[in-house]
Write an enzyme that holds these catalytic residues in place. Structure first.
Site, PDB file in Angstrom:
ATOM      1  N   ARG A 129      54.508  26.744  14.208  1.00 42.70           N
ATOM      2  CA  ARG A 129      54.342  25.662  15.208  1.00 42.70           C
ATOM      3  C   ARG A 129      54.315  26.213  16.635  1.00 42.70           C
ATOM      4  O   ARG A 129      54.847  25.596  17.564  1.00 42.70           O
ATOM      5  CB  ARG A 129      55.462  24.613  15.097  1.00 42.70           C
ATOM      6  N   SER A 204      57.456  15.034  14.918  1.00 43.89           N
ATOM      7  CA  SER A 204      58.678  15.819  14.735  1.00 43.89           C
ATOM      8  C   SER A 204      59.167  16.283  16.098  1.00 43.89           C
ATOM      9  O   SER A 204      58.429  16.940  16.826  1.00 43.89           O
ATOM     10  CB  SER A 204      58.407  17.062  13.893  1.00 43.89           C
ATOM     11  N   GLU A 299      60.088  20.557  19.801  1.00 44.43           N
ATOM     12  CA  GLU A 299      58.671  20.817  19.524  1.00 44.43           C
ATOM     13  C   GLU A 299      57.748  20.256  20.616  1.00 44.43           C
ATOM     14  O   GLU A 299      56.841  20.958  21.068  1.00 44.43           O
ATOM     15  CB  GLU A 299      58.316  20.221  18.155  1.00 44.43           C
TER      16      GLU A 299
HETATM   17  P1  NAP Z   1      59.982  17.851   4.449  1.00 46.65           P
HETATM   18  O1  NAP Z   1      58.815  17.802   3.504  1.00 46.65           O
HETATM   19  O2  NAP Z   1      61.141  16.935   4.287  1.00 46.65           O
HETATM   20  O3  NAP Z   1      60.477  19.347   4.550  1.00 46.65           O
HETATM   21  C1  NAP Z   1      61.600  19.673   5.326  1.00 46.65           C
HETATM   22  C2  NAP Z   1      61.639  21.176   5.456  1.00 46.65           C
HETATM   23  O4  NAP Z   1      61.542  21.807   4.210  1.00 46.65           O
HETATM   24  C3  NAP Z   1      60.514  21.739   6.267  1.00 46.65           C
HETATM   25  O5  NAP Z   1      61.073  22.837   6.930  1.00 46.65           O
HETATM   26  C4  NAP Z   1      59.508  22.242   5.282  1.00 46.65           C
HETATM   27  O6  NAP Z   1      58.838  23.380   5.786  1.00 46.65           O
HETATM   28  C5  NAP Z   1      60.423  22.693   4.184  1.00 46.65           C
HETATM   29  N1  NAP Z   1      59.848  22.611   2.847  1.00 46.65           N
HETATM   30  C6  NAP Z   1      59.799  21.521   2.031  1.00 46.65           C
HETATM   31  N2  NAP Z   1      59.234  21.858   0.846  1.00 46.65           N
HETATM   32  C7  NAP Z   1      58.894  23.152   0.933  1.00 46.65           C
HETATM   33  C8  NAP Z   1      58.274  24.070   0.041  1.00 46.65           C
HETATM   34  N3  NAP Z   1      57.888  23.687  -1.189  1.00 46.65           N
HETATM   35  N4  NAP Z   1      58.080  25.333   0.456  1.00 46.65           N
HETATM   36  C9  NAP Z   1      58.454  25.720   1.682  1.00 46.65           C
HETATM   37  N5  NAP Z   1      59.053  24.917   2.570  1.00 46.65           N
HETATM   38  C10 NAP Z   1      59.282  23.644   2.205  1.00 46.65           C
HETATM   39  O7  NAP Z   1      59.451  17.707   5.924  1.00 46.65           O
HETATM   40  P2  NAP Z   1      58.821  16.456   6.705  1.00 46.65           P
HETATM   41  O8  NAP Z   1      59.503  16.378   7.994  1.00 46.65           O
HETATM   42  O9  NAP Z   1      58.683  15.232   5.847  1.00 46.65           O
HETATM   43  O10 NAP Z   1      57.357  17.001   6.975  1.00 46.65           O
HETATM   44  C11 NAP Z   1      56.415  17.169   5.931  1.00 46.65           C
HETATM   45  C12 NAP Z   1      55.458  18.255   6.354  1.00 46.65           C
HETATM   46  O11 NAP Z   1      54.747  17.852   7.522  1.00 46.65           O
HETATM   47  C13 NAP Z   1      56.175  19.553   6.714  1.00 46.65           C
HETATM   48  O12 NAP Z   1      55.346  20.619   6.298  1.00 46.65           O
HETATM   49  C14 NAP Z   1      56.275  19.484   8.220  1.00 46.65           C
HETATM   50  O13 NAP Z   1      56.340  20.767   8.807  1.00 46.65           O
HETATM   51  C15 NAP Z   1      54.976  18.786   8.540  1.00 46.65           C
HETATM   52  N6  NAP Z   1      54.990  18.082   9.841  1.00 46.65           N
HETATM   53  C16 NAP Z   1      54.427  18.748  10.879  1.00 46.65           C
HETATM   54  C17 NAP Z   1      54.406  18.177  12.117  1.00 46.65           C
HETATM   55  C18 NAP Z   1      53.792  18.934  13.271  1.00 46.65           C
HETATM   56  O14 NAP Z   1      53.009  19.855  13.127  1.00 46.65           O
HETATM   57  N7  NAP Z   1      54.138  18.558  14.450  1.00 46.65           N
HETATM   58  C19 NAP Z   1      54.948  16.906  12.315  1.00 46.65           C
HETATM   59  C20 NAP Z   1      55.514  16.241  11.227  1.00 46.65           C
HETATM   60  C21 NAP Z   1      55.541  16.861   9.985  1.00 46.65           C
HETATM   61  P3  NAP Z   1      57.550  23.359   6.757  1.00 46.65           P
HETATM   62  O15 NAP Z   1      57.901  22.624   8.004  1.00 46.65           O
HETATM   63  O16 NAP Z   1      57.336  24.815   7.005  1.00 46.65           O
HETATM   64  O17 NAP Z   1      56.433  22.756   6.005  1.00 46.65           O
END
Ligand code: NAP
Length: 309
Positions: A129, A204, A299
């Site tokens: 990010r 986020s 972020e």
């Molecule tokens: P989530 O799925 O509840 O996951 C929480 C954390 O666990 C994150 O750090 C995610 O990593 C990690 N995670 C979950 N499953 C994983 C796997 N199989 N392998 C590796 N890491 C895993 O998170 P959430 O908040 O609902 O978001 C879902 C996805 O959308 C995430 O990938 C999040 O990064 C992304 N997102 C991105 C943004 C942005 O770019 N601003 C905003 C909202 C959500 P990662 O973050 O590395 O994926």
């Protein structure tokens, strides 16, 4: 845009979609919204294809357009708000894919010197990010267009629990197509994340922290339910889980609050100022640091840049 040298006396703030932005005070200068459009195919060899999109293209419609043309690789990044030009700035990512995975190059304009440069992934220094545009190049370059290296052959990326459960519910678990992955991502995101056009938010608010293995082990002994994801950089923790456990999920003070469905999202119920949301975020950071010894990192970008934040 023509090659032109501009020497503004006051700063120019370059705006994409505004979805990753916290405005905490009056801006001493001008805001320019980038609204250029256009998508074109620039190269096609075998199943590899290079697509160029103008910086002002809205991100999600661009992802859907690529899907419709049979250009795959961006489907996990469906429904992320913002523009194509903003996507490399914070190396947007979701569900195991980030821009740097399919990035080819970008063209950027240094509005102070007039230079236009083509930058590679190496120049952009992508990390989780993050990119050079949020660090040493911040405020210097305006992204004009981005090239993505996509594939005409589907290469589905699954493995995130909520995404996989959704695909399962759709009855597509055995071999989900890119269209199914996109639909599943949209369904999960719509359920969990508030629409910024309905309830003000910047997505986020904190990055998911990475900690050394030893620290993760100590924490896991104290908090056995804590989600951990190990990779080559250490162990990634869930910022949402830490904030939830620190008691913030659903918190509200005036019109500034923490979303009831997702503790990672700070929301503005109406008239909260950017400064109030920033103050709330500092309280959350302090309380997570006190409970877990983990420092959260914000972020969204703050305008104007706030010293000490
Ligand atoms: P989530 O799925 O509840 O996951 C929480 C954390 O666990 C994150 O750090 C995610 O990593 C990690 N995670 C979950 N499953 C994983 C796997 N199989 N392998 C590796 N890491 C895993 O998170 P959430 O908040 O609902 O978001 C879902 C996805 O959308 C995430 O990938 C999040 O990064 C992304 N997102 C991105 C943004 C942005 O770019 N601003 C905003 C909202 C959500 P990662 O973050 O590395 O994926």
């Amino acid at each position: 845009m023509t090659r032109q040298q501009v020497e503004p006396e006051q700063p120019i703030y370059w705006l994409g979609g505004g979805s990753n932005l916290l405005i905490t005070g009056d801006l001493p200068g001008s805001v320019v919204r980038i609204a250029t459009t256009g998508v074109r195919k620039v190269d096609h060899h075998g199943d590899q294809i290079v697509i160029e999109a103008a910086a002002g293209e809205p991100w999600h419609p661009f992802v859907l357009y690529c899907l419709k043309q049979g250009w795959y690789g961006l489907e996990n990044l469906s429904l992320i708000p913002g523009t194509v030009g903003a996507s490399p700035i914070q190396n947007i990512g979701a569900y195991g894919v980030e821009i740097s995975d399919c990035f080819d190059s970008l063209r950027a304009w240094n509005y102070q010197t007039g230079e236009i440069e083509t930058m590679t992934a190496r120049d952009c220094r992508f990390s989780y990010r993050d990119s050079a545009f949020k660090q040493e190049l911040a405020g210097l370059w305006v992204v004009l267009s981005v090239r993505f290296r996509l594939s005409t052959v589907p290469q589905p990326k699954t493995g995130y629990r909520e995404l996989d459960e959704e695909i399962d519910r759709m009855g597509q678990a055995s071999s989900p197509s890119p269209e199914v992955i996109s639909a599943a991502v949209c369904a999960v995101r719509s359920r969990k994340l508030p629409n910024p056009e309905v309830l003000g938010n910047a997505g986020s608010f904190f990055k998911n922290p990475r900690v050394p293995i030893a620290q993760a082990q100590t924490l896991s002994e104290r908090f056995p339910d804590m989600p951990c994801h190990a990779n080559q950089d250490g162990v990634k923790l869930s910022a949402a889980w830490l904030i939830d456990q620190a008691g913030w999920k659903g918190f509200r003070s005036g019109d500034a609050g923490v979303h009831e469905q997702h503790a990672l999202v700070l929301v503005n119920y109406g008239t909260a100022s950017g400064a109030q949301l920033l103050a709330l975020s500092k309280d959350i950071e302090a309380s997570v640091a006190a409970k877990f010894g983990v420092q959260l990192e914000r972020e969204p970008v703050c305008w104007p840049a706030s010293p000490g934040f």
